[in-house]
Design an enzyme around this catalytic site. Structure first.
Site, PDB file in Angstrom:
ATOM      1  N   GLY A   1      26.828  47.845  31.014  1.00  0.00           N
ATOM      2  CA  GLY A   1      25.346  47.929  29.994  1.00  0.00           C
ATOM      3  C   GLY A   1      24.069  47.577  30.843  1.00  0.00           C
ATOM      4  O   GLY A   1      23.910  46.640  30.732  1.00  0.00           O
TER       5      GLY A   1
ATOM      6  N   SER B   1      21.119  50.239  32.388  1.00  0.00           N
ATOM      7  CA  SER B   1      19.876  51.265  32.338  1.00  0.00           C
ATOM      8  C   SER B   1      19.866  50.998  30.777  1.00  0.00           C
ATOM      9  O   SER B   1      20.648  52.002  29.873  1.00  0.00           O
ATOM     10  CB  SER B   1      20.381  52.586  32.401  1.00  0.00           C
TER      11      SER B   1
ATOM     12  N   GLU C   1      28.392  47.298  44.049  1.00  0.00           N
ATOM     13  CA  GLU C   1      28.602  49.157  43.664  1.00  0.00           C
ATOM     14  C   GLU C   1      28.109  50.265  45.088  1.00  0.00           C
ATOM     15  O   GLU C   1      28.769  50.913  44.756  1.00  0.00           O
ATOM     16  CB  GLU C   1      27.063  48.880  42.353  1.00  0.00           C
TER      17      GLU C   1
HETATM   18  C1  LIG Z   1      27.128  59.600  36.335  1.00  0.00           C
HETATM   19  C2  LIG Z   1      26.503  58.827  36.278  1.00  0.00           C
HETATM   20  C3  LIG Z   1      26.594  57.222  35.506  1.00  0.00           C
HETATM   21  C4  LIG Z   1      25.729  56.986  34.880  1.00  0.00           C
HETATM   22  N1  LIG Z   1      26.422  55.020  35.299  1.00  0.00           N
HETATM   23  C5  LIG Z   1      25.855  54.147  34.673  1.00  0.00           C
HETATM   24  C6  LIG Z   1      26.559  53.254  34.132  1.00  0.00           C
HETATM   25  O1  LIG Z   1      28.346  52.915  33.957  1.00  0.00           O
HETATM   26  N2  LIG Z   1      25.632  51.671  33.564  1.00  0.00           N
HETATM   27  C7  LIG Z   1      24.706  51.753  33.884  1.00  0.00           C
HETATM   28  O2  LIG Z   1      23.495  51.303  33.475  1.00  0.00           O
HETATM   29  N3  LIG Z   1      23.775  53.008  34.124  1.00  0.00           N
HETATM   30  C8  LIG Z   1      24.262  53.868  34.663  1.00  0.00           C
HETATM   31  N4  LIG Z   1      23.974  55.218  35.086  1.00  0.00           N
HETATM   32  C9  LIG Z   1      22.633  55.526  35.222  1.00  0.00           C
HETATM   33  C10 LIG Z   1      21.690  55.033  36.474  1.00  0.00           C
HETATM   34  O3  LIG Z   1      21.835  53.628  36.687  1.00  0.00           O
HETATM   35  C11 LIG Z   1      20.171  55.815  36.226  1.00  0.00           C
HETATM   36  O4  LIG Z   1      20.522  56.433  36.449  1.00  0.00           O
HETATM   37  C12 LIG Z   1      19.393  55.223  37.813  1.00  0.00           C
HETATM   38  O5  LIG Z   1      19.367  53.806  38.049  1.00  0.00           O
HETATM   39  C13 LIG Z   1      18.040  56.301  37.529  1.00  0.00           C
HETATM   40  O6  LIG Z   1      17.555  55.773  37.015  1.00  0.00           O
HETATM   41  P1  LIG Z   1      16.254  56.508  35.626  1.00  0.00           P
HETATM   42  O7  LIG Z   1      18.059  57.490  35.255  1.00  0.00           O
HETATM   43  O8  LIG Z   1      16.087  55.959  34.035  1.00  0.00           O
HETATM   44  O9  LIG Z   1      15.330  57.694  36.451  1.00  0.00           O
HETATM   45  P2  LIG Z   1      14.184  56.809  37.143  1.00  0.00           P
HETATM   46  O10 LIG Z   1      14.038  55.875  36.629  1.00  0.00           O
HETATM   47  O11 LIG Z   1      13.730  57.304  35.612  1.00  0.00           O
HETATM   48  O12 LIG Z   1      13.850  57.771  38.561  1.00  0.00           O
HETATM   49  C14 LIG Z   1      13.336  59.029  37.717  1.00  0.00           C
HETATM   50  C15 LIG Z   1      12.744  59.777  39.326  1.00  0.00           C
HETATM   51  O13 LIG Z   1      11.400  58.954  39.904  1.00  0.00           O
HETATM   52  C16 LIG Z   1      11.875  58.194  40.879  1.00  0.00           C
HETATM   53  N5  LIG Z   1      11.647  56.767  41.654  1.00  0.00           N
HETATM   54  C17 LIG Z   1      11.968  55.505  40.335  1.00  0.00           C
HETATM   55  N6  LIG Z   1      10.961  54.545  40.948  1.00  0.00           N
HETATM   56  C18 LIG Z   1       9.854  54.835  42.174  1.00  0.00           C
HETATM   57  C19 LIG Z   1       9.974  54.088  42.905  1.00  0.00           C
HETATM   58  N7  LIG Z   1       9.388  53.062  43.055  1.00  0.00           N
HETATM   59  N8  LIG Z   1      10.094  55.207  44.430  1.00  0.00           N
HETATM   60  C20 LIG Z   1      10.175  56.135  44.082  1.00  0.00           C
HETATM   61  N9  LIG Z   1      10.327  56.353  43.554  1.00  0.00           N
HETATM   62  C21 LIG Z   1      11.026  56.381  41.728  1.00  0.00           C
HETATM   63  C22 LIG Z   1      13.663  58.034  41.193  1.00  0.00           C
HETATM   64  O14 LIG Z   1      14.384  58.331  42.377  1.00  0.00           O
HETATM   65  C23 LIG Z   1      13.702  59.261  39.802  1.00  0.00           C
HETATM   66  O15 LIG Z   1      14.008  60.119  41.460  1.00  0.00           O
HETATM   67  C24 LIG Z   1      25.037  56.091  36.082  1.00  0.00           C
HETATM   68  C25 LIG Z   1      23.991  57.832  35.956  1.00  0.00           C
HETATM   69  C26 LIG Z   1      24.515  58.363  36.609  1.00  0.00           C
HETATM   70  C27 LIG Z   1      24.016  60.464  36.987  1.00  0.00           C
END
Ligand SMILES: Cc1cc2nc3c(=O)[nH]c(=O)nc-3n(C[C@H](O)[C@H](O)[C@H](O)COP(=O)(O)OP(=O)(O)OC[C@H]3O[C@@H](n4cnc5c(N)ncnc54)[C@H](O)[C@@H]3O)c2cc1C
Length: 413
Positions: free
Chosen positions: A129, A131, A246
């Site tokens: 938990g 994101s 991870e």
């Molecule tokens: C298959 C899958 C399984 C997952 N499982 C889990 C889970 O079990 N538990 C959990 O907690 N989370 C999980 N996640 C979530 C995952 O960790 C997040 O999706 C990831 O960290 C990105 O966050 P976000 O989706 O909010 O994208 P955002 O942070 O909103 O990013 C959007 C875009 O902006 C870019 N960006 C953001 N900040 C910057 C920066 N500083 N510099 C350059 N580019 C940037 C990102 O690279 C991305 O392209 C999972 C995701 C997927 C796809």
């Protein structure tokens, strides 16, 4: 450079090979071996117990918590032999690979005794938990709160993308426990039971019909006061250990499934004539070359783990995660180009059969796609989960290459 393993590691390899031959179903190592659905079901039910009896789940953990106390080198040999026999090795990914090692590193004696045996025996299932809807890459901005009420934390907020949230018994959860502290300094890492009234889990269905990750809502959910790992308001450091586990796993075995995939792609391109296209050949060679780089880098990581090196596990993990996930996304695009329109068929792929790493086909009720297509879909997510490629590049730039830190937006933006 000497890439051979020491004699005692090879002795251990022989022991593991013997155990696998004695315990896997008859015929497992024969060409074309297949199980019926019933046989597969029975195997899936009995195998975790065999693994547990053999002591092979989390076998590098210390004996006092139920592990086998294997050395790093023995752990690597174990993974290599299981990978080469294509024998499943895990109880529960989140328990074995993420929260278990984190509890070993940061947990109290009581936490180790309470939680590690359940993971080792494959009895407790975990979810991560971290994101939230507005806190993914910028994880430290998370808003889910935990407030002490007597002997318990009371938790409110929402998590998202929680893989296996609907099956989990426990969640390792990041919460804000000090609203006034700077954002990285007010976070705690809690171990929260999932089966309680204050938690609602909703599955998120993906394009291939699977719903393996969830939204999780906390409405006055509770956990014990002493279920904090690594100390109150120290959760950011603890979470970074989990993320390093991870991103850095399976150093010397990670390339194997890609090698198998590469072989399938060459077979398919040869069979349907796309191998005559020089751009397809070039992309295949690029894939092959990168798999070799991944393999050799894995050995470099192992060497660093055994003898120490000037790069942190976190930095090596970030490099590894960025490299293989970008490589694999391109490889699955190549697969679609090789199979062409056939890629849309339900039996696309090798004789309508499996695809390395795509174990998710059984869950696709109502929206069937081939295992190959399933792997294509999932490859789109591999550059996102565990931290996006852009974030890994920032880590590599700052911590490996020593580039200046990423500029922060001006205050107030
Ligand atoms: C298959 C899958 C399984 C997952 N499982 C889990 C889970 O079990 N538990 C959990 O907690 N989370 C999980 N996640 C979530 C995952 O960790 C997040 O999706 C990831 O960290 C990105 O966050 P976000 O989706 O909010 O994208 P955002 O942070 O909103 O990013 C959007 C875009 O902006 C870019 N960006 C953001 N900040 C910057 C920066 N500083 N510099 C350059 N580019 C940037 C990102 O690279 C991305 O392209 C999972 C995701 C997927 C796809």
């Amino acid at each position: 450079m000497d890439l051979s393993y020491p004699p005692e590691a090879e002795e251990f390899r022989t022991e593991i090979k013997g155990w696998l031959h004695d315990n896997l179903p008859d015929g497992w190592f024969d060409d074309g071996f297949e199980m019926t659905d019933d046989e597969r079901k029975q195997f899936n039910e009995t195998w975790p117990q065999k693994l547990f009896e053999g002591g092979w789940i989390c076998a590098t953990w210390p004996a006092e918590y139920g592990g086998k106390g294997l050395t790093t080198m023995q752990g690597v040999v174990l993974s290599e032999e299981f990978a080469s026999a294509k024998a499943p090795m895990r109880g529960d990914f989140f328990g074995d690979t993420l929260v278990g090692p984190t509890i070993l590193q940061w947990g109290t004696e009581e936490q180790k005794k309470e939680f590690l045996p359940g993971i080792l025996q494959g009895k407790t299932r975990w979810c991560q938990g971290f994101s939230e809807p507005n806190s993914g890459s910028d994880l430290a901005s998370l808003k889910t709160t935990a407030v002490l009420d007597g002997d318990e934390w009371v938790i409110n907020g929402q998590k998202v993308w929680t893989t296996q949230g609907h099956h989990a018994d426990y969640c390792f959860l990041l919460t804000r426990t000090d609203q006034d502290a700077p954002k990285h300094a007010g976070i705690s890492y809690l171990l929260v039971p999932m089966h309680q009234d204050g938690i609602e889990v909703r599955g998120i269905t993906q394009p291939d019909g699977t719903a393996e990750f969830c939204e999780v809502f906390f409405d006055n959910a509770r956990c014990a006061k002493d279920a904090v790992v690594g100390g109150v308001n120290n959760g950011w450091k603890v979470a970074n250990s989990t993320l390093a586990f991870e991103r850095g796993q399976s150093a010397t075995t990670g390339h194997r499934r890609f090698q198998e995939e590469y072989r399938l792609l060459v077979d398919a391109a040869t069979a349907n004539g796309t191998i005559d296209d020089p751009t397809i050949r070039q992309r295949l060679m690029e894939y092959y070359t990168k798999i070799q780089i991944l393999r050799i880098n894995g050995l470099r990581n192992l060497s660093a783990a055994l003898h120490g090196g000037n790069l942190s596990t976190a930095a090596l993990g970030a490099t590894n995660k960025m490299f293989w996930s970008e490589m694999h996304k391109a490889a699955m695009e190549l697969a679609i180009d090789i199979y062409g329109a056939e890629a849309m068929l339900i039996d696309a792929g090798p004789d309508g059969g499996g695809w390395p790493g795509a174990a998710r086909d059984k869950q696709r009720e109502g929206y069937p796609v081939s295992p190959m297509m399933s792997s294509f879909f999932f490859s789109r997510s591999e550059t996102i989960w565990g931290g996006t490629s852009q974030i890994q590049r920032n880590i590599v730039g700052e911590r490996v290459l020593g580039l200046p830190k990423e500029p922060k937006p001006p205050a107030g933006d």
